[in-house]
Design a protein around this motif. Structure first.
Motif, short mmCIF file in Angstrom:
data_model
loop_
_atom_site.label_atom_id
_atom_site.label_comp_id
_atom_site.label_asym_id
_atom_site.label_seq_id
_atom_site.Cartn_x
_atom_site.Cartn_y
_atom_site.Cartn_z
N PHE A 179 45.69 38.10 28.92
CA PHE A 179 45.03 39.02 29.78
C PHE A 179 45.48 38.86 31.51
O PHE A 179 46.47 38.09 31.95
CB PHE A 179 43.07 39.08 29.85
CG PHE A 179 43.65 37.13 31.03
CD1 PHE A 179 43.21 37.18 32.32
CD2 PHE A 179 42.88 36.33 29.62
CE1 PHE A 179 42.47 35.70 32.45
CE2 PHE A 179 42.57 35.19 30.24
CZ PHE A 179 42.39 35.25 31.86
N SER A 180 45.02 39.84 32.01
CA SER A 180 45.49 40.03 33.32
C SER A 180 44.83 40.24 34.64
O SER A 180 43.68 41.10 34.53
CB SER A 180 46.96 40.43 33.46
OG SER A 180 46.29 42.15 33.90
N LEU A 181 44.65 40.22 35.73
CA LEU A 181 43.41 39.96 36.49
C LEU A 181 44.00 40.73 38.33
O LEU A 181 45.40 39.61 38.83
CB LEU A 181 42.87 39.01 36.94
CG LEU A 181 42.24 38.71 37.56
CD1 LEU A 181 40.47 39.68 37.64
CD2 LEU A 181 41.02 37.29 37.58
N ARG A 182 43.85 41.58 38.89
CA ARG A 182 44.40 41.96 40.06
C ARG A 182 43.47 41.15 41.73
O ARG A 182 42.21 40.79 41.28
CB ARG A 182 44.14 43.42 40.12
CG ARG A 182 45.19 43.80 39.48
CD ARG A 182 45.45 45.59 39.83
NE ARG A 182 46.33 45.91 38.98
CZ ARG A 182 46.70 47.20 39.56
NH1 ARG A 182 46.52 48.46 40.22
NH2 ARG A 182 47.46 48.16 38.15
N ALA A 183 43.86 41.08 42.51
CA ALA A 183 43.22 40.80 44.25
C ALA A 183 42.08 41.31 43.15
O ALA A 183 41.56 43.06 43.60
CB ALA A 183 44.31 40.89 45.07
N GLY A 184 40.74 40.64 43.91
CA GLY A 184 39.61 41.21 44.09
C GLY A 184 39.09 42.15 43.09
O GLY A 184 37.69 42.44 42.96
#
Length: 334
Positions: free
Chosen positions: A32-37
Motif C-alpha cells: 500500500f502507499s500513503l500520501r501526506a495528510g
C-alpha cells in the motif's frame, strides 16, 4: 504501480516468525502507499496481521524470532527516499520517533511507571531535537496543553498511574507528536476507552493531523471508527489485504465476503428497534494460525460462497474500479 506522490510505499511486505521448525507468515505480501495528510485504515479481526504490519514498518519486532523478508518500504521525506528495510538500527533510530511516530494500543504498558509524564515526553525531545532539559520540559508542557490535558504543568510532574485511560492516551499522542512527524501510526488507540472518550481522542487526532498535514496509518478492528477517520481502507485477513478502496467504496459497496461479514456484524440501532431479541450476525470459525494457513483463499473455510476453485490457488488482488480492488474470484456474485 507505485504512487510518485506517496510519503511511504510498502511493497510486498512479508514478515515471518520462526520458532523451531515452524514458520508463521504473519504478514504475507502486503502492499500500500500513503500520501501526506491522508489516513489509511488497516481493518480486520485480531490475528489478521495489522499490528505486525505496523511494527514491521517501525522495525520494532524482536529479531529473531521475527524476520522481515519483504521487498521494500520506501519512505520519501524531505526530498529524499530511503528504504527502511535496508537501514542500520542507528539510522532507523533517527527516523523512528522523529519522522515516523507511533501511538500504541495500551498506554499503561507503554509508559514507564517509574518516570513522570513530563520526563517521558521530554526524553524524546532531547534525543531528537537536541533541546536542553529546561527547554524540553517547557515543550512537554506545551504538548500536554496541545492535546487538551488541563493544568499541564502539574500533570507533567505526575506518574502514569495517576491519570485516567483517556488522559494516558493523550500523553502518548503528545509524546508521538513532539517532533512533528510526517507519519503517525496509531495502533488501536481507542480500544480500551469508553465511547465518549473514544470520540474525543478521534477528534483530537483529526484536528492535529490537519494542523500538521501528517499522514496517518490507523490500525483498528472497529468499522465504526473507520467511518470517522479514514480516507482509504485496507481490509486484512490472515496476513493479506483482501480488499482496498476509498472509505465510501468499502463501507457502502464492499465486494469481498469477509468485508461484508465484518460490516454485517456491526450493531445497528434500527435493527435493535425492529427486533430487540434478534441475534447479532457473527462470522463462523476463526482466523487461521499464521503457521497453518489453508491453501488458496485463506477465508474460504469460513466463507458461504466458497467453491473448490477457491482453494486451488491464491487469488490475486483484482481491480474493480479506480482504487477499489478485491482478492476474491467470486466478487461479482457478492
Amino acid at each position: 504501480m507505485s504512487d510518485p506522490a506517496a510519503l511511504i510505499t510498502v511493497d510486498d511486505l512479508r514478515t515471518i516468525f520462526r520458532t523451531g521448525e515452524e514458520v508463521a507468515r504473519a504478514v504475507d505480501g502486503v502492499s500500500f502507499s500513503l500520501r501526506a495528510g491522508e489516513t489509511l485504515a488497516l481493518v480486520g479481526e485480531s490475528g489478521s496481521g495489522k499490528s505486525v504490519t505496523a511494527l514491521s514498518i517501525m522495525r520494532l519486532l524482536p529479531m529473531p524470532p521475527a524476520q522481515i523478508v519483504g521487498r521494500r518500504i520506501v519512505f520519501a521525506d524531505r526530498g529524499t527516499e530511503q528504504d527502511l528495510l535496508t537501514l542500520t538500527e542507528r539510522q532507523m533510530r533517527r527516523i523512528r520517533g522523529r519522522r515516523i511516530a507511533m501511538v500504541f494500543q495500551e498506554p499503561m504498558s507503554s509508559l514507564n511507571p517509574l518516570l513522570t509524564i513530563g520526563e517521558q515526553i521530554a526524553e524524546g525531545l532531547r534525543l531528537h531535537l537536541g533541546l536542553s532539559r529546561a527547554a524540553a520540559a517547557e515543550r512537554a508542557c506545551e504538548l500536554l496543553a496541545r492535546v487538551n490535558i488541563p493544568d499541564p504543568v502539574r500533570r507533567s510532574g505526575e506518574y502514569p498511574h495517576r491519570l485516567s485511560g483517556g488522559m494516558r492516551q493523550r500523553v502518548m499522542i503528545a509524546a508521538a507528536l513532539g517532533c512533528n512527524p510526517a507519519l503517525l501510526i496509531a495502533d488501536e488507540p481507542t480500544t480500551a476507552l469508553d465511547v465518549t472518550i473514544q470520540g474525543q481522542i478521534l477528534e483530537l487526532l483529526r484536528s492535529l493531523q490537519q494542523e500538521l498535514c501528517m499522514a496517518m496509518l490507523f490500525v483498528t478492528h472497529d468499522l465504526g471508527v473507520v467511518s470517522e477517520v479514514a480516507d482509504r481502507v485496507a481490509v486484512m485477513y490472515a496476513g493479506r489485504i483482501v480488499e482496498t478502496g476509498s472509505r465510501a467504496e468499502i463501507l457502502s459497496a464492499p465486494r469481498h465476503p469477509y468485508t461484508k461479514a465484518l460490516l454485517g456484524s456491526v450493531p445497528r440501532r434500527r435493527s435493535a428497534r425492529r427486533d430487540p431479541a434478534a441475534r447479532l450476525p457473527a462470522i463462523p470459525g476463526q482466523v487461521p494460525s499464521a503457521a497453518q494457513l489453508p491453501p488458496g483463499c485463506t477465508f474460504a473455510p469460513r466463507c458461504g460462497l466458497a467453491i473448490p476453485a477457491c482453494t486451488a490457488a491464491r487469488p490475486a488482488l483484482q481491480p474493480i474500479a479506480g482504487a477499489h480492488a478485491v482478492r476474491c474470484i467470486r466478487w461479482r456474485e457478492t
